[in-house]
Structures are given as C-alpha cells and as structure tokens.
Design a protein around this motif. Structure first.
Motif, PDB file in Angstrom:
ATOM      1  N   HIS A 197      29.216   5.521 -65.799  1.00  0.00           N
ATOM      2  CA  HIS A 197      29.705   6.869 -65.495  1.00  0.00           C
ATOM      3  C   HIS A 197      31.126   7.113 -66.003  1.00  0.00           C
ATOM      4  O   HIS A 197      32.038   7.426 -65.214  1.00  0.00           O
ATOM      5  CB  HIS A 197      29.659   7.104 -63.976  1.00  0.00           C
ATOM      6  CG  HIS A 197      28.358   6.721 -63.349  1.00  0.00           C
ATOM      7  ND1 HIS A 197      28.172   5.531 -62.666  1.00  0.00           N
ATOM      8  CD2 HIS A 197      27.158   7.348 -63.325  1.00  0.00           C
ATOM      9  CE1 HIS A 197      26.936   5.439 -62.240  1.00  0.00           C
ATOM     10  NE2 HIS A 197      26.284   6.534 -62.630  1.00  0.00           N
ATOM     11  N   LYS A 247      32.695   9.494 -67.713  1.00  0.00           N
ATOM     12  CA  LYS A 247      33.341  10.798 -67.521  1.00  0.00           C
ATOM     13  C   LYS A 247      33.786  10.971 -66.078  1.00  0.00           C
ATOM     14  O   LYS A 247      34.931  11.362 -65.807  1.00  0.00           O
ATOM     15  CB  LYS A 247      32.395  11.932 -67.928  1.00  0.00           C
ATOM     16  CG  LYS A 247      33.037  13.307 -67.811  1.00  0.00           C
ATOM     17  CD  LYS A 247      32.101  14.408 -68.292  1.00  0.00           C
ATOM     18  CE  LYS A 247      32.780  15.778 -68.175  1.00  0.00           C
ATOM     19  NZ  LYS A 247      31.884  16.876 -68.621  1.00  0.00           N
ATOM     20  N   GLU A 248      32.892  10.661 -65.149  1.00  0.00           N
ATOM     21  CA  GLU A 248      33.221  10.839 -63.741  1.00  0.00           C
ATOM     22  C   GLU A 248      34.310   9.857 -63.298  1.00  0.00           C
ATOM     23  O   GLU A 248      35.202  10.219 -62.513  1.00  0.00           O
ATOM     24  CB  GLU A 248      31.959  10.648 -62.887  1.00  0.00           C
ATOM     25  CG  GLU A 248      30.882  11.686 -63.108  1.00  0.00           C
ATOM     26  CD  GLU A 248      29.986  11.396 -64.323  1.00  0.00           C
ATOM     27  OE1 GLU A 248      29.056  12.181 -64.570  1.00  0.00           O
ATOM     28  OE2 GLU A 248      30.219  10.377 -65.023  1.00  0.00           O
ATOM     29  N   THR A 303      37.713  10.890 -64.773  1.00  0.00           N
ATOM     30  CA  THR A 303      38.152  12.102 -64.080  1.00  0.00           C
ATOM     31  C   THR A 303      38.699  11.749 -62.701  1.00  0.00           C
ATOM     32  O   THR A 303      39.729  12.280 -62.268  1.00  0.00           O
ATOM     33  CB  THR A 303      36.991  13.100 -63.956  1.00  0.00           C
ATOM     34  OG1 THR A 303      36.541  13.469 -65.272  1.00  0.00           O
ATOM     35  CG2 THR A 303      37.420  14.357 -63.207  1.00  0.00           C
ATOM     36  N   SER A 345      35.757   6.160 -54.348  1.00  0.00           N
ATOM     37  CA  SER A 345      34.640   6.942 -54.876  1.00  0.00           C
ATOM     38  C   SER A 345      33.380   6.083 -54.918  1.00  0.00           C
ATOM     39  O   SER A 345      33.443   4.864 -55.123  1.00  0.00           O
ATOM     40  CB  SER A 345      34.959   7.445 -56.283  1.00  0.00           C
ATOM     41  OG  SER A 345      33.837   8.101 -56.847  1.00  0.00           O
ATOM     42  N   ILE A 377      31.123   6.764 -57.194  1.00  0.00           N
ATOM     43  CA  ILE A 377      30.626   7.064 -58.533  1.00  0.00           C
ATOM     44  C   ILE A 377      29.812   5.913 -59.099  1.00  0.00           C
ATOM     45  O   ILE A 377      28.755   6.116 -59.707  1.00  0.00           O
ATOM     46  CB  ILE A 377      31.812   7.367 -59.482  1.00  0.00           C
ATOM     47  CG1 ILE A 377      32.523   8.646 -59.078  1.00  0.00           C
ATOM     48  CG2 ILE A 377      31.337   7.461 -60.928  1.00  0.00           C
ATOM     49  CD1 ILE A 377      33.889   8.825 -59.732  1.00  0.00           C
TER      50      ILE A 377
END
Length: 292
Positions: free
Chosen positions: A64, A66-67, A70, A233, A235
């Motif tokens: 992941h 991009k997440e 970010t 997170s 994620i």
C-alpha cells in the motif's frame, strides 16, 4: 483542522499548467489547488510508472505505498532518508517523487559491514545508473551500524524505515538507530516505521527471532529516543496472518522460506501483518524552561 497552503513547488506546477478556457463547464476537473492534492497526483503517477518492474508493482496490494506515504505526510519538496532500503522497492517510488523538488537519500550500512550490505549497496548503485532520469539525483550515505550517523543534525524532513526494526532488535543496534533518526530529523520532522507485528502481549524475547515485533517495544524505542507517537494505522494489517509460522515472517511471501512446501497456503495468506507508526520529533523539548 489544519489550513492547507500552497508550497512553492505546488505553485510552480500550477503555473506550468495550460490555461483553462473561460467557457469551461463548472463541473469539469480543475488542476490541484493544494499541496496534498499535488502530492497525491504525483504519487499516483510514480506508483503507476512503467520503470517499476511488474513483480514489484504486484506487491502494492500488500505494501500500500500510496496510503502509507500519505499517512507519513510525505511531500515532493522534502528531504527524505530511507533507512536500509535493500534492493530498492520503496526507492523506486521515493527517489523519482523527490527528484525535482526534494532530496532522496538511501542510508545503507557500510558495505564492509557484511555481505548483505555489499549486495544492497551494489543493487542500489546499479539501479541509479540504469535509470538516470528517475534516480540521477538520488544519494547514498553509508553508516556504521555500531555508531550510526545519517547526516548533519536537523537536516531531514522525514526518516522512513520499512521492515528493518526486527533486524536491529536481533543484533542489539535498535536503540542507537532510533537515536540517530532523532538527531538527523528537523524539529517537527516525522519518523515513519513499518514492521512485522507480533501478537498483542507477546514479549520481545519470545518473538524477535521470528521477525515479528511487539508494537509496544517499537513505540518505546522511539519515545526513549525523544519522539512522540503521532499516529497508528492499519493500512498494512493482514488479518489472515496468525503470526505463527515455522520460519517466522520468512515463511510467507515474498521469501517463502519453505520453498514449495505448503506454498499455496502461504501465498493465500499473503505478506505479513504489519504495524504502521508515525512519530514526530517535538519542535522543542517538553521539559525546556523559558529563559529568565
């Protein structure tokens, strides 16, 4: 709620865009108008770029990028140090993203440290030479794992490390590494950590040879070094991973330490369950007193 301001690199990017016709429909897409919008656009372009090998892009479903980036509040105008990036999975995203307005630095153990360090150093240098348009401005800094120095004090906006803390836990260098992260970061800078997550309640001695780590242990490493935990997170969580495998995390892909034995079973689980933690170096020591 934080107010979003245009940074210099965002403003320059907007000025370079074609003018919008006056009769543009009101529901048409418009160029990015904030630093976060611009970063998201740049990240998506880099992650989807064809210089990333297909086998690496296939791992995006587990990592992941991009997440994760970010969540670490990354921007293309920052100085970012990635700690021991190995063969360069995240390098192939970070270095091109930072090429024009920021600075990517790969921090590797001195090649003389061991054979793995020599191999990683060689792989990165070959990558940079093979793709100068993407990696020509990237840098490599070597550090002594017994006394790590990652650059001038207060010179980095972000320090990122992906699946490395378990190695430092095993060799006893983890406290020194986290202190080095704190030193090289600017006040207000972010340390981003992703690593294999042990069962809640597990102790370090019980699990450290498996590659999994207790979250509380990693948080303590960071806070003992001076950081403040700023966010957690899910994620990179993987509920299919029960953390109990014959060869620890290396049983799972991409390593598949057991070879063809139960391979389909471990492929179905996927890559390990991981913690994703964001720490901040305080703007000023909490205990600092004002001058009389």
């Amino acid at each position: 709620m934080k107010t979003l301001l245009l940074s210099a690199f965002t403003a320059a990017a907007l000025l370079a865009l074609p003018a919008i016709a006056q009769d543009q429909p009101t529901d048409a897409l418009v160029p990015p108008t904030s630093a976060s919008d611009y970063t998201a656009t740049q990240l998506a372009q880099v992650i989807d770029s064809d210089w990333r090998p297909a086998n690496q892009r296939a791992r995006d479903t587990y990592r992941h990028p991009k997440e994760t980036l970010t969540f670490f509040e990354l921007r293309p105008d920052q100085t970012v140090i990635e700690i021991t990036p190995g063969g360069g999975w995240y390098t192939q995203i970070l270095a091109p993203l930072l090429r024009d307005n920021g600075h990517y630095i790969a921090a590797e153990k001195q090649p003389s440290a061991d054979s793995e360090a020599r191999g990683d150093d060689s792989a990165l240098r070959k990558l940079f030479v093979a793709h100068p348009a993407q990696f020509g401005k990237a840098a490599i800094v070597a550090f002594d794992p017994k006394a790590p120095v990652l650059g001038p004090a207060g010179s980095a906006d972000r320090v990122l490390t992906f699946r490395n803390v378990h190695n430092w836990a095993m060799d006893g260098s983890a406290p020194a590494m986290f202190k080095a992260f704190y030193t090289v970061l600017k006040p207000g800078g972010v340390l981003g950590v992703v690593d294999h997550r042990a069962d809640a309640g597990a102790t370090l001695d019980e699990v450290k040879r498996s590659g999994y780590l207790p979250v509380d242990y990693v948080v303590k490493l960071a806070t003992d070094a001076g950081f403040v935990l700023d966010g957690r997170s899910e994620i990179n969580a993987n509920p299919k991973d029960d953390h109990d495998h014959p060869e620890g995390v290396w049983t799972l892909p991409p390593t598949l330490a057991l070879g063809d034995k139960d391979k389909d079973k471990y492929l179905a689980i996927g890559e390990s369950d991981r913690m994703t933690l964001r720490f901040v170096k305080p703007e000023a020591p909490a205990h600092a007193a004002s001058s009389p």
